[in-house]
Design an enzyme around this catalytic site. Structure first.
Site, PDB file in Angstrom:
ATOM      1  CE  LYS A 131      68.569 103.514  76.466  1.00 29.86           C
ATOM      2  NZ  LYS A 131      67.501 104.099  75.619  1.00 29.86           N
TER       3      LYS A 131
ATOM      4  CB  SER B 187      69.324 106.860  74.041  1.00 33.36           C
ATOM      5  OG  SER B 187      68.071 106.359  74.488  1.00 33.36           O
TER       6      SER B 187
ATOM      7  CB  SER C 219      65.759 105.829  72.537  1.00 34.05           C
ATOM      8  OG  SER C 219      66.092 107.189  72.676  1.00 34.05           O
TER       9      SER C 219
END
Length: 479
Positions: A74, A150, A174
């Site tokens: 990520k 996220s 997230s």
């Protein structure tokens, strides 16, 4: 001769690594097939922040539990030596830290091959992966809907079967929010269980933690086996963990007492969210567990105000550090409206107010620990409604106030951030799809340090109602 794509369609990362280590599958063959799968879905999903195909071809995978398995890291506070790190923001330009953080190092030592980085909203502070830098990451179940945030890029790619798992992190939901949106498995480990260093100390006052989004429960457990444990000098450490999460999750599970929480004031859950949670409760009862209605001991608006007392100054500190590193202060014009609102209302609070917020979340942790004396797990909706359409959670006007942002985001996800504050492990399990074909996850939280019970229950649920065969319309599968 096996068909590589059919094999990938039917296998989790653990199986693929076993085939590579046994010589039945070449790591290079698996890599090239994964690149093809990413290219098949990426134009529709917009989930890759940077492609690292050439760098991946030059990697020599380590021998480990995930030997030769391609994955993505990520693009959010997780430096990867061969990649830029934008944190979803224009402010970082083409910055390349040129190093691995400890979590990435452990994944590399486990044999992972990094084929790219996945998208995140700016600084990870949205429940939808939409940014000025990269645009919107779309949900493979319906492209007009959000993949969540996220870790939305990671969830979209796993759901679309491009990769069997992808790295992510979670400071307020997230991992679990996008897992819910995309119909995959997302576990947030306990505070202190996973490494944060060397760049981060505690990450939002200890609320942030790294792990992954996976298709199978087994892969999530195996990733913990490969990566869990505080890194050198870490400010927190979770309780002692089992010698193997994979082995522990396969043992029999005594009947559990589960607290069922359908609503959290002041925001109600939709009819579809309630249907999802009641379906999950019924499955738990079929497994012999006791599900009892309960109310969580929290003043949610007060908690959220304290949470942003932590997020705002941390964001200010990070931007100040970024300015020092690049030799020029970060201008507000480089930031998205959402970030400007956080900075305006919470970026410059006083030290006493910040300390009060830290003490507040730790007090909440003690309150929930007492609550958990009566329960093994808490079951809530992951989200109060189905995944929103693209743009619904994208704040474009910095004249809005923080209260408006909190209403926007946390009326949608009121439950997840609580367990970042308390430090408890929590997971989103894909057990329900709406009539419109969109997933809504079941959200379970366990006692601090007790990932084993969560994983064991998830394994039971996965066996009772398998989800891997459910494929979204946008997928990389052979058929």
């Amino acid at each position: 001769m096996h068909d590589i794509h059919t094999l990938i369609d039917q296998s989790d990362a653990t199986t693929l690594a076993e085939l590579v280590k046994g010589g039945d599958l070449q790591a290079s063959e698996l890599l090239e097939a994964t690149i093809q799968r990413l290219e098949r879905v990426e134009p529709q999903l917009n989930a890759v922040a940077e492609k690292l195909y050439d760098q991946a071809r030059q990697q020599q995978p380590a021998v480990g539990p995930f030997s030769g398995v391609p994955t993505l890291v990520k693009d959010l506070f997780a430096p990867l030596a061969e990649a830029r790190m934008t944190n979803g923001s224009l402010a970082l330009g083409e910055a390349r830290p040129g190093m691995d953080d400890e979590m990435v190092s452990r994944l590399r030592r486990a044999g992972c091959v990094f084929v790219g980085t996945s998208t995140s909203p700016e600084f990870g502070t949205s429940y939808s992966t939409e940014s000025t830098r990269f645009g919107a990451t779309r949900n493979p179940w319906n492209l007009v809907h959000s993949a969540g945030g996220s870790s939305g890029g990671a969830a979209a790619l796993v759901a679309a079967r491009a990769v069997p798992f992808a790295h992510g992190n979670d400071g307020g939901g997230s991992l679990r929010v996008p897992a819910s949106c995309c119909g995959v498995f997302g576990l947030k480990p306990s505070r202190g269980l996973m490494p944060n260093g060397p760049l981060a100390g505690e990450g939002w006052g200890g609320m942030g933690v790294a792990h992954a989004i996976t298709l199978s429960v087994r892969d999530s457990a195996a990733l913990l086996d490969a990566t869990a444990g505080a890194d050198l000098g870490a400010p927190y450490a979770a309780p002692a963990r089992p010698s193997s999460y994979v082995e522990a999750m396969q043992r029999s599970l005594r009947p559990l007492k589960i607290a069922l929480v359908e609503h959290l004031e002041p925001w109600p859950s939709s009819a579809e969210a309630l249907a999802a949670i009641r379906h999950s409760a019924t499955l738990c009862e079929q497994l012999g567990h006791q599900v009892t209605p309960a109310t969580l001991p929290v003043d949610l608006p007060r908690f959220l105000d304290q949470a942003f007392d932590i997020i705002g100054p941390n964001t200010r500190n990070y931007l100040d550090l970024l300015g020092q590193m690049r030799g020029a202060p970060v201008s507000e014009t480089e930031l998205e409206p959402r970030t400007r609102i956080y900075l305006r209302e919470k970026g410059d609070i006083g030290a006493v107010q910040y300390v009060q917020a830290i003490e507040g979340i730790h007090a909440l942790g003690r309150t929930f620990a007492n609550f958990m004396r009566d329960y093994d797990l808490i079951l809530t909706p992951a989200l109060t409604r189905e995944p929103p359409r693209i743009g619904t959670l994208d704040v474009t006007d910095d004249r809005a106030d923080l209260a408006t942002l909190i209403e926007c985001f946390h009326s949608y996800s009121p439950f997840t951030a609580l367990f970042n504050a308390t430090g408890q492990p929590a997971m989103s399990v894909p057990l329900y799809w709406t009539n419109g074909g969109l997933p809504i996850g079941a959200h379970f939280a366990g006692r601090f340090g007790d990932e084993t019970t969560l994983l064991t229950l998830a394994h039971q649920l996965e066996t009772l109602q398998p989800w891997a065969q459910r494929r979204p319309p946008v997928n990389a599968c052979a058929t």
